[in-house]
Design an enzyme around this catalytic site. Structure first.
Site, PDB file in Angstrom:
ATOM      1  NE  ARG A  35     -18.990  50.900  -2.715  1.00 42.08           N
ATOM      2  CZ  ARG A  35     -18.050  51.694  -3.296  1.00 42.08           C
ATOM      3  NH1 ARG A  35     -17.039  52.117  -2.783  1.00 42.08           N
ATOM      4  NH2 ARG A  35     -18.474  52.264  -4.336  1.00 42.08           N
ATOM      5  CE  LYS A 218     -20.094  67.389 -19.910  1.00 44.25           C
ATOM      6  NZ  LYS A 218     -18.885  67.341 -19.788  1.00 44.25           N
ATOM      7  N   GLY A 374     -24.396  55.814  -9.621  1.00 41.40           N
ATOM      8  CA  GLY A 374     -24.146  56.497  -8.707  1.00 41.40           C
ATOM      9  C   GLY A 374     -25.180  57.724  -8.168  1.00 41.40           C
ATOM     10  N   GLY A 397     -19.427  52.101 -12.063  1.00 39.48           N
ATOM     11  CA  GLY A 397     -18.647  51.805 -13.464  1.00 39.48           C
ATOM     12  C   GLY A 397     -18.776  50.446 -13.896  1.00 39.48           C
TER      13      GLY A 397
HETATM   14  P1  AMP Z   1     -24.094  61.337 -15.011  1.00 39.06           P
HETATM   15  O1  AMP Z   1     -22.998  61.259 -14.063  1.00 39.06           O
HETATM   16  O2  AMP Z   1     -23.772  61.691 -16.251  1.00 39.06           O
HETATM   17  O3  AMP Z   1     -25.126  60.388 -14.718  1.00 39.06           O
HETATM   18  O4  AMP Z   1     -24.771  63.046 -14.777  1.00 39.06           O
HETATM   19  C1  AMP Z   1     -25.035  63.192 -13.387  1.00 39.06           C
HETATM   20  C2  AMP Z   1     -25.243  64.584 -13.237  1.00 39.06           C
HETATM   21  O5  AMP Z   1     -26.033  65.277 -14.143  1.00 39.06           O
HETATM   22  C3  AMP Z   1     -25.685  65.082 -11.984  1.00 39.06           C
HETATM   23  O6  AMP Z   1     -24.395  65.871 -11.142  1.00 39.06           O
HETATM   24  C4  AMP Z   1     -26.601  66.181 -12.289  1.00 39.06           C
HETATM   25  O7  AMP Z   1     -26.662  67.354 -11.440  1.00 39.06           O
HETATM   26  C5  AMP Z   1     -26.440  66.459 -13.637  1.00 39.06           C
HETATM   27  N1  AMP Z   1     -27.468  67.093 -14.422  1.00 39.06           N
HETATM   28  C6  AMP Z   1     -28.834  66.314 -14.721  1.00 39.06           C
HETATM   29  N2  AMP Z   1     -29.521  67.288 -15.332  1.00 39.06           N
HETATM   30  C7  AMP Z   1     -28.769  68.265 -15.463  1.00 39.06           C
HETATM   31  C8  AMP Z   1     -29.133  69.834 -16.169  1.00 39.06           C
HETATM   32  N3  AMP Z   1     -30.394  69.895 -16.690  1.00 39.06           N
HETATM   33  N4  AMP Z   1     -28.251  70.512 -16.346  1.00 39.06           N
HETATM   34  C9  AMP Z   1     -27.102  70.467 -15.608  1.00 39.06           C
HETATM   35  N5  AMP Z   1     -26.645  69.141 -14.977  1.00 39.06           N
HETATM   36  C10 AMP Z   1     -27.719  68.348 -15.006  1.00 39.06           C
END
Ligand code: AMP
Length: 416
Positions: A35, A218, A374, A397
């Site tokens: 950064r 999610k 990230g 973000g």
């Molecule tokens: P996000 O912050 O919503 O982009 O989610 C990122 C996180 O999703 C990372 O820590 C990944 O390890 C997790 N992730 C991706 N695929 C899976 C999965 N199939 N089961 C559990 N966690 C997952």
């Protein structure tokens, strides 16, 4: 609104909001200076143009004056990269004399803005059992004192540059409110310009087909982005933990995979909207399943919608990666946000790493590829691919909110 490339900085003092929020080790040495390096072209431009710099940033999330979050720790690196001695103001609200004494070519770094509650405009130190009345009064008080805080910062300079994309989604004193003191002398720095240009190249008038790959854990945290992008893209590839909520919504069995039953209606709505909009949705047909959430787990390949009890889907299977690859290599513009597997564990990073490699290939064939968020940024960096895609966004973000179609306060304040 001015432009940093054409603005005449001769004899002017520029107050520049940068993002020096870098990670430090226990000896306060910087462990990743990305950064700081990102902000250097903007800072050098002011100095080369005959101006003086007042540089301001936050570091960490202090709740008051806290030595470990002092920006003193990073001066050494700024000096090395800028090649100029950096003066320091211990108190960002008491720097009038130092600012006034600055000569052309000189640099003054202000102490961590977040030592003051006024930077974020949120009350601090409220008792846990504070009543709503007390909370309201405390909020009103900090909003009132914030006005003085902003005015003082603005009084140090003749012009304002915002180069902190990472905090552009916050309406803080230094990222947005200060801009009104410089109606004719405010501008974006090069980091901000680059981010805005890259995202607009995807969301504005992209070369088509435009494909978004949205991964992550999610549905609930990506719904805003998915909905907004469905209005714009030709293809959407959904990967990662989100997949299982969709599989369940369509009547599949997902075993122990991450799944949000309360998002099933949301998932069905996304499917419906995609159909209405003519967007092709792509899901992995096969995934790598594991008998525990561990790098030592036993694994096998399985249809995404028929996962047995006791097993969970943790990565896209090679056949699914091949399907995604075909879509990606036919695309002229690609946006990638979120891993397609639990990539922190090497065993389940294969799919995410393959996506990174495919993006490099697509870029070399002329596609515009933007990586943001990230985890996907970590994946391309880990793979040594960061300079082989078109653009890697630095603002987690802020980038996500931009992709949701939200007008970021830091951008609005400069433009209006
Ligand atoms: P996000 O912050 O919503 O982009 O989610 C990122 C996180 O999703 C990372 O820590 C990944 O390890 C997790 N992730 C991706 N695929 C899976 C999965 N199939 N089961 C559990 N966690 C997952």
């Amino acid at each position: 609104m001015q432009n940093i490339s054409t603005y005449d900085f001769t004899g002017k003092k520029a107050i520049v909001r940068v993002d020096f929020n870098v990670p430090l080790d226990e000896n306060f040495r910087i462990t990743d200076d990305t950064r700081i390096r990102a902000a250097i072209p903007t800072l050098k431009k002011v100095l080369a143009g005959g101006g003086a710099l007042i540089v301001m940033s936050h570091l960490g999330r202090p709740k008051g004056v806290t030595g470990k979050f002092s920006l003193k720790h990073i001066i050494y690196r700024v000096e090395e990269l800028l090649g100029v001695k950096v003066q320091f103001a211990d108190d960002c609200q008491k720097a009038s004399e130092q600012a006034a004494a600055l000569k052309s070519g000189e640099v003054l770094l202000l102490e961590n803005l977040r030592f003051y509650a006024e930077e974020e405009g949120k009350p601090r130190g409220l008792a846990e059992d504070a009543t709503d009345e007390e909370k309201k009064a405390a909020k009103a008080a900090v909003k009132e004192s914030q006005k003085e805080f902003v005015k003082t910062l603005a009084s140090y300079a003749d012009c304002y540059i915002n180069d902190a994309f990472g905090t552009a989604h916050r309406a803080h004193a230094s990222t947005a409110l200060i801009a009104k003191y410089f109606p004719n002398d405010k501008m974006f720095g090069y980091v901000m310009e680059g981010e805005i240009k890259a995202i607009d190249q995807v969301l504005g008038n992209p070369a088509r087909p435009l494909t978004a790959i949205i991964g992550g854990a999610k549905v609930s945290s990506k719904i805003g982005i998915i909905e907004h992008l469905l209005d714009l893209v030709d293809n959407m590839i959904i990967g990662g933990g989100m997949v299982y909520t969709f599989a369940k919504a369509l009547g599949g069995t997902v075993g122990n995979s991450i799944c949000e039953p309360d998002q099933i209606d949301v998932a069905l709505n996304i499917l419906k909207k995609a159909e209405e909009k003519g967007v092709k949705l792509h899901f992995p047909k096969e995934v790598v399943i594991a008998d525990s959430f561990s790098n030592d787990a036993n694994t096998k390949i399985c249809a995404t919608n028929a996962i047995p009890e006791g097993w969970e889907g943790l990565d896209a299977a090679p056949s699914s990666i091949e399907d995604m690859r075909k879509v990606l290599l036919e695309s002229k513009t690609i946006l990638w946000n979120g891993p397609v597997g639990a990539f922190e564990m090497p065993k389940f990073a294969v799919g995410t790493n393959d996506i990174a490699k495919t993006l490099v290939e697509a870029t070399s064939k002329g596609a515009f590829t933007l990586v943001g968020g990230g985890d996907s940024v970590a994946a391309v960096t880990q793979m040594g691919c960061a300079d082989k895609v078109s653009y890697v966004s630095t603002g987690g973000g802020a980038m996500l909110e931009y992709l949701e179609g939200i007008e970021l306060p830091g951008i609005k304040a400069i433009r209006e």
